[in-house]
Motif scaffolding. Structure first.
Motif, PDB file in Angstrom:
ATOM      1  N   UNK A  40     -72.531  -6.278 -19.107  1.00 61.48           N
ATOM      2  CA  UNK A  40     -70.496  -6.299 -20.051  1.00 61.48           C
ATOM      3  C   UNK A  40     -70.442  -5.613 -19.043  1.00 61.48           C
ATOM      4  N   UNK A  41     -70.701  -4.102 -19.031  1.00 60.48           N
ATOM      5  CA  UNK A  41     -69.905  -3.060 -18.676  1.00 60.48           C
ATOM      6  C   UNK A  41     -70.302  -2.901 -17.122  1.00 60.48           C
ATOM      7  N   UNK A  42     -71.592  -3.620 -16.438  1.00 63.10           N
ATOM      8  CA  UNK A  42     -71.518  -4.166 -14.952  1.00 63.10           C
ATOM      9  C   UNK A  42     -70.588  -5.013 -13.910  1.00 63.10           C
ATOM     10  N   UNK A  43     -70.448  -5.886 -14.728  1.00 66.81           N
ATOM     11  CA  UNK A  43     -68.565  -6.894 -15.067  1.00 66.81           C
ATOM     12  C   UNK A  43     -67.647  -6.378 -15.111  1.00 66.81           C
ATOM     13  N   UNK A  44     -67.123  -5.791 -16.073  1.00 66.52           N
ATOM     14  CA  UNK A  44     -66.250  -4.471 -15.987  1.00 66.52           C
ATOM     15  C   UNK A  44     -65.836  -4.439 -15.035  1.00 66.52           C
ATOM     16  N   UNK A  45     -66.471  -3.246 -15.265  1.00 67.59           N
ATOM     17  CA  UNK A  45     -66.751  -1.607 -13.981  1.00 67.59           C
ATOM     18  C   UNK A  45     -66.371  -2.937 -12.737  1.00 67.59           C
ATOM     19  N   UNK A  46     -67.059  -3.913 -12.565  1.00 66.49           N
ATOM     20  CA  UNK A  46     -66.276  -4.328 -10.805  1.00 66.49           C
ATOM     21  C   UNK A  46     -64.771  -4.866 -10.519  1.00 66.49           C
ATOM     22  N   UNK A  47     -64.926  -5.443 -12.019  1.00 61.95           N
ATOM     23  CA  UNK A  47     -63.606  -5.972 -11.974  1.00 61.95           C
ATOM     24  C   UNK A  47     -61.977  -4.483 -12.126  1.00 61.95           C
ATOM     25  N   UNK A  48     -62.537  -3.796 -12.473  1.00 63.26           N
ATOM     26  CA  UNK A  48     -61.699  -2.692 -12.252  1.00 63.26           C
ATOM     27  C   UNK A  48     -61.658  -2.515 -11.357  1.00 63.26           C
ATOM     28  N   UNK A  49     -62.599  -2.269 -10.216  1.00 67.16           N
ATOM     29  CA  UNK A  49     -62.466  -1.901  -8.664  1.00 67.16           C
ATOM     30  C   UNK A  49     -61.899  -1.954  -8.405  1.00 67.16           C
ATOM     31  N   UNK A  50     -62.508  -3.582  -8.036  1.00 66.12           N
ATOM     32  CA  UNK A  50     -61.809  -4.744  -7.349  1.00 66.12           C
ATOM     33  C   UNK A  50     -59.689  -4.951  -7.610  1.00 66.12           C
ATOM     34  N   UNK A  51     -60.063  -4.330  -9.038  1.00 65.33           N
ATOM     35  CA  UNK A  51     -58.488  -4.106  -9.423  1.00 65.33           C
ATOM     36  C   UNK A  51     -58.192  -3.034  -8.460  1.00 65.33           C
ATOM     37  N   UNK A  52     -58.561  -2.284  -8.687  1.00 60.47           N
ATOM     38  CA  UNK A  52     -57.539  -0.860  -7.708  1.00 60.47           C
ATOM     39  C   UNK A  52     -57.611  -0.808  -6.553  1.00 60.47           C
ATOM     40  N   UNK A  53     -58.988  -1.245  -5.965  1.00 60.92           N
ATOM     41  CA  UNK A  53     -58.792  -1.451  -4.081  1.00 60.92           C
ATOM     42  C   UNK A  53     -57.610  -2.436  -3.717  1.00 60.92           C
ATOM     43  N   UNK A  54     -57.588  -3.874  -4.215  1.00 65.86           N
ATOM     44  CA  UNK A  54     -56.678  -4.448  -4.273  1.00 65.86           C
ATOM     45  C   UNK A  54     -57.711  -6.598  -4.181  1.00 65.86           C
ATOM     46  N   UNK A  55     -58.312  -5.575  -4.166  1.00 65.60           N
ATOM     47  CA  UNK A  55     -59.778  -6.906  -3.386  1.00 65.60           C
ATOM     48  C   UNK A  55     -59.056  -7.971  -4.262  1.00 65.60           C
ATOM     49  N   UNK A  56     -59.554  -9.818  -4.183  1.00 65.73           N
ATOM     50  CA  UNK A  56     -59.415 -10.355  -4.257  1.00 65.73           C
ATOM     51  C   UNK A  56     -60.811 -11.696  -5.379  1.00 65.73           C
ATOM     52  N   UNK A  57     -61.564 -10.555  -5.173  1.00 71.42           N
ATOM     53  CA  UNK A  57     -63.165 -11.783  -5.045  1.00 71.42           C
ATOM     54  C   UNK A  57     -63.393 -11.941  -6.187  1.00 71.42           C
ATOM     55  N   UNK A  58     -64.147 -12.926  -6.276  1.00 69.13           N
ATOM     56  CA  UNK A  58     -64.345 -13.181  -7.803  1.00 69.13           C
ATOM     57  C   UNK A  58     -65.770 -12.990  -8.511  1.00 69.13           C
ATOM     58  N   UNK A  59     -65.474 -12.408  -9.998  1.00 64.16           N
ATOM     59  CA  UNK A  59     -66.420 -11.734 -10.884  1.00 64.16           C
ATOM     60  C   UNK A  59     -66.910 -13.050 -11.273  1.00 64.16           C
ATOM     61  N   UNK A  60     -68.509 -13.589 -12.179  1.00 66.21           N
ATOM     62  CA  UNK A  60     -68.756 -14.576 -13.308  1.00 66.21           C
ATOM     63  C   UNK A  60     -69.941 -14.084 -13.476  1.00 66.21           C
ATOM     64  N   UNK A  61     -69.958 -13.611 -14.436  1.00 64.20           N
ATOM     65  CA  UNK A  61     -71.486 -13.835 -15.525  1.00 64.20           C
ATOM     66  C   UNK A  61     -71.320 -14.848 -16.718  1.00 64.20           C
TER      67      UNK A  61
END
Length: 428
Positions: free
Chosen positions: A331-352
């Motif tokens: 969960x920490x990995x997933x949430x960290x990736x989501x924060x980075x995608x938001x920070x960099x304005x990237x539209x990629x999808x994280x599925x866990x």
């Protein structure tokens, strides 16, 4: 980070091994790289032939849920090997493994050990056809069930990675009995049963596909499959080669509360050594020879060293807090990736799902194989190379799951997220 020895090893390997590898995705062609040759694993890390260290999220494609060279697993392998490597005869360890599997997954009333997940699914299909007296099977696009002939139709995993829809050498007469449908599509399944219901022996699926990337079932989809198979007298087979003991002690069926007729297991129950199993309702399994007429055999089935490693792994997973820790780390990995995608304005999808996840390089919601294919595989290849350069070893394919192990810690997650931020800034 030099990899001279890996390059030399690969050059030699290509002269004697097809493609230089013994399983296609290892070739790293999809990520435009030559493979890394590894010499050892330590906990959450892999060390390559040149001495470079990588945080590992492949985990031998899932089974190393305790990490590399866990001391209890290694000890059991050592003691088992001292007693002998193979007998071609029964041992108590096989009975202990079957009992432990049944305890954790009650739908597996009887269990047969085999040597791999491919053997397990192949044998389960034969059994389903014998039990029902029918020929056709239903599978789903992007679900990979090993390389047996009937199942190499619109499969995921390496076939998706290399863009191969099936395989030469598979007779048309076999694939005509295989119906491949879009995952998560109740309407298509209903149409297939309305047309072929009396001919369908079984539905086989990964309850959470991990060979087109991680794609959870939509709410109600698994229950729908349970209901429609019962309505038409077909069997429901869960291929839990990856999800078994990844999503909890009860596998995906325990996680979602669905009881299939047959279950296939692999990977984790060998603790990193070759083993698999299939099992289910006692009346179905009683058709297996020598109790019944459906033949399946294997000299190394239930190998004492492999079973010892698997027992050691499952006993560790039964300890309090094991799955809660896995959940928190992933969960920490997933949430960290989501924060980075938001920070960099990237539209990629994280599925866990539990301790498996995929970063899909697409702006579309991924619910099936077709939507997974919308990913930018060129950009993923650049991303993979950037992560490798920063000491993170990811599956060399967009269409695979990342696996977190109990050997990972908050430190490894933090290092991974730092590398991911840097790499995404670089490749976009």
């Amino acid at each position: 980070m030099g990899r001279l020895r890996s390059e030399l090893f690969f050059e030699k390997a290509q002269k004697i091994i097809p493609g230089g590898v013994n399983s296609p995705v290892r070739a790293c062609k999809a990520v435009k790289s030559n493979p890394v040759f590894f010499e050892r694993g330590e906990g959450a890390y892999l060390i390559d032939a040149d001495g470079n260290r990588y945080i590992d999220y492949v985990a031998s494609w899932g089974p190393l849920i305790l990490g590399h060279a866990h001391p209890n697993v290694i000890a059991e392998v050592y003691f088992a090997s001292k007693r002998g490597t193979s007998f071609g005869a029964p041992t108590w360890l096989e009975v202990e493994m079957a009992e432990l599997i049944r305890e954790c997954i009650p739908s597996m009333e009887k269990v047969r050990l085999v040597n791999s997940g491919t053997e397990a699914t192949m044998s389960a299909l034969r059994l389903a056809r014998a039990f029902t007296g029918r020929k056709k099977i239903v599978k789903f696009d992007g679900c990979y069930h090993g390389h047996s002939d009937s199942l190499l139709v619109k499969a995921g995993s390496g076939l998706a990675t290399f863009g191969i829809p099936s395989s030469p050498g598979v007779p048309d007469e076999l694939t005509t009995h295989t119906i491949s449908l879009p995952f998560n599509d109740q309407e298509k399944v209903t149409e297939a049963f309305e047309k072929y219901g009396s001919e369908i022996a079984c539905v086989i699926l990964e309850p959470v596909p991990a060979n087109m990337g991680v794609v959870p079932p939509k709410e109600g989809f698994l229950q729908f499959l349970r209901d429609i198979t019962q309505k038409y007298g077909a069997l429901l087979i869960f291929d839990e080669v990856i999800t078994g003991f990844r999503l909890g002690l009860g596998g995906a069926q325990g996680h979602f509360g669905i009881k299939p007729d047959l279950t296939c297991l692999g990977k984790i129950i060998g603790g990193g050594l070759p083993v698999g199993a299939y099992g289910g309702k006692a009346d179905i399994m009683s058709l297996i020879a020598p109790e019944g007429p459906v033949y399946q055999a294997g000299t190394l089935s239930g190998n004492p060293i492999a079973v010892s490693a698997g027992l050691a792994t499952l006993k560790e997973l039964k300890k309090p807090g094991a799955y809660a820790r896995l959940e928190n780390l992933t969960q920490a990995l997933e949430e960290g990736i989501r924060e980075i995608l938001k920070e960099l304005s990237l539209p990629y999808q994280v599925v866990r799902c539990s301790s498996m996840l995929t970063l899909f390089f697409t702006d579309k919601e991924v619910t099936d194989f077709q939507s997974a294919l919308s990913c930018d595989t060129e950009r993923f290849a650049s991303f993979w190379q950037g992560m490798l350069k920063r000491g993170i070893y990811l599956p060399p394919s967009q269409f695979e799951a990342w696996f977190v192990s109990l050997a990972h810690s908050e430190k490894e997650i933090e290092i991974t997220l730092k590398a991911l931020r840097e790499t995404l800034r670089e490749v976009g």
